[in-house]
Scaffold this motif. Structure first.
Motif, PDB file in Angstrom:
ATOM      1  N   ASN A   1     -14.895  -8.674   1.112  1.00  0.00           N
ATOM      2  CA  ASN A   1     -13.522  -8.327   1.456  1.00  0.00           C
ATOM      3  C   ASN A   1     -13.278  -6.850   1.121  1.00  0.00           C
ATOM      4  O   ASN A   1     -13.766  -6.337   0.129  1.00  0.00           O
TER       5      ASN A   1
ATOM      6  N   ASP B   1     -10.240  -3.497   1.373  1.00  0.00           N
ATOM      7  CA  ASP B   1      -8.883  -3.051   1.673  1.00  0.00           C
ATOM      8  C   ASP B   1      -8.926  -2.232   2.962  1.00  0.00           C
ATOM      9  O   ASP B   1      -9.854  -1.449   3.186  1.00  0.00           O
TER      10      ASP B   1
ATOM     11  N   PRO C   1      -4.621   2.815   5.072  1.00  0.00           N
ATOM     12  CA  PRO C   1      -3.357   2.936   5.789  1.00  0.00           C
ATOM     13  C   PRO C   1      -3.528   3.680   7.107  1.00  0.00           C
ATOM     14  O   PRO C   1      -4.348   4.582   7.237  1.00  0.00           O
TER      15      PRO C   1
ATOM     16  N   GLY D   1      -2.093  -1.552   7.543  1.00  0.00           N
ATOM     17  CA  GLY D   1      -3.100  -1.486   6.490  1.00  0.00           C
ATOM     18  C   GLY D   1      -2.524  -1.843   5.134  1.00  0.00           C
ATOM     19  O   GLY D   1      -1.384  -2.263   4.999  1.00  0.00           O
ATOM     20  N   GLU D   2      -3.359  -1.676   4.111  1.00  0.00           N
ATOM     21  CA  GLU D   2      -2.956  -1.949   2.738  1.00  0.00           C
ATOM     22  C   GLU D   2      -2.220  -0.720   2.210  1.00  0.00           C
ATOM     23  O   GLU D   2      -2.812   0.339   2.031  1.00  0.00           O
TER      24      GLU D   2
ATOM     25  N   THR E   1       0.521   0.916  -0.676  1.00  0.00           N
ATOM     26  CA  THR E   1       1.211   0.756  -1.953  1.00  0.00           C
ATOM     27  C   THR E   1       2.441   1.656  -2.056  1.00  0.00           C
ATOM     28  O   THR E   1       3.353   1.372  -2.811  1.00  0.00           O
TER      29      THR E   1
ATOM     30  N   SER F   1       9.131   2.951   0.745  1.00  0.00           N
ATOM     31  CA  SER F   1       8.327   1.790   0.348  1.00  0.00           C
ATOM     32  C   SER F   1       9.095   0.776  -0.482  1.00  0.00           C
ATOM     33  O   SER F   1       8.630  -0.333  -0.664  1.00  0.00           O
TER      34      SER F   1
ATOM     35  N   TYR G   1       8.288  -3.913   1.429  1.00  0.00           N
ATOM     36  CA  TYR G   1       7.886  -2.749   2.203  1.00  0.00           C
ATOM     37  C   TYR G   1       8.220  -2.930   3.681  1.00  0.00           C
ATOM     38  O   TYR G   1       7.935  -3.955   4.269  1.00  0.00           O
TER      39      TYR G   1
ATOM     40  N   TYR H   1       7.358  -1.975   7.299  1.00  0.00           N
ATOM     41  CA  TYR H   1       6.299  -1.371   8.093  1.00  0.00           C
ATOM     42  C   TYR H   1       6.825  -0.751   9.370  1.00  0.00           C
ATOM     43  O   TYR H   1       6.215   0.134   9.932  1.00  0.00           O
TER      44      TYR H   1
ATOM     45  N   GLY I   1      -2.618   3.822  -0.027  1.00  0.00           N
ATOM     46  CA  GLY I   1      -3.044   2.497  -0.464  1.00  0.00           C
ATOM     47  C   GLY I   1      -4.347   2.603  -1.227  1.00  0.00           C
ATOM     48  O   GLY I   1      -4.875   3.698  -1.439  1.00  0.00           O
TER      49      GLY I   1
END
Length: 171
Positions: free
Chosen positions: A9, A11, A14, A47-48, A50, A62, A68, A70, A90
């Motif tokens: 897996n 991440d 972004p 995407g991931e 933060t 954010s 958050y 998007y 991210g």
């Protein structure tokens, strides 16, 4: 039908689309407006992520209610040329997107006369002018000046009271 394998897996970095919606509803990255007009900034972030922000003016996007966001829009009314930058960060990196608003300023003319605006008949005076704003042409409507330079001067020697008048045009 998909299988997840431990250790594989990752991440997602972004990614973002950042556009301006112009007065015709088109999505563009650069727009030209008159001072006082407004445009809508529109963004989608994938995407991931933060943290995310848009500068100047809008700031952090954010920590919106409900988590958050998007996809969102914001109306802005800049008074001078402004570059807006969206930054999304991210665990797998950051992305930066920019859009530009070119703000046109109404043209105007500043006049002066040297040695002054009162002289005796037949004496000479230098008329100085300078255009400001987004001017591309000066048009003389009275007086005998034909100089079309946006910033210049001309020596005149009127035999009677004379009004010198001009206007500047631009986009």
């Amino acid at each position: 039908g998909e299988r997840w394998i431990p250790g594989h897996n990752k991440d997602l970095p972004p990614s973002a689309n950042f556009k301006i919606i112009d007065r015709n509803g088109n999505e563009v990255t650069t727009v030209r407006i008159a001072s006082g007009e407004c445009v809508t900034l529109s963004w989608i972030i994938f995407g991931e992520v933060t943290s995310a922000n848009i500068n100047p003016v809008i700031g952090d996007i954010s920590n919106q209610p409900g988590g958050y966001q998007y996809v969102d829009t914001q109306v802005v009314c800049p008074t001078s040329d402004t570059m807006y930058q969206l930054t999304a960060t991210g665990p797998a990196g950051s992305t930066f997107k920019t859009v530009f608003v070119d703000v046109l300023t109404r043209p105007s003319i500043i006049f002066s006369a040297n040695p002054g605006t009162s002289i005796t008949a037949g004496s000479c005076v230098t008329i100085n002018w300078e255009t400001t704003g987004d001017a591309d042409q000066i048009v003389w409507t009275s007086g005998n000046i034909t100089n079309g330079n946006l910033t210049s001067s001309q020596n005149v020697c009127p035999q009677e009271t004379t009004t010198y008048c001009a206007y500047a045009t631009g986009e």
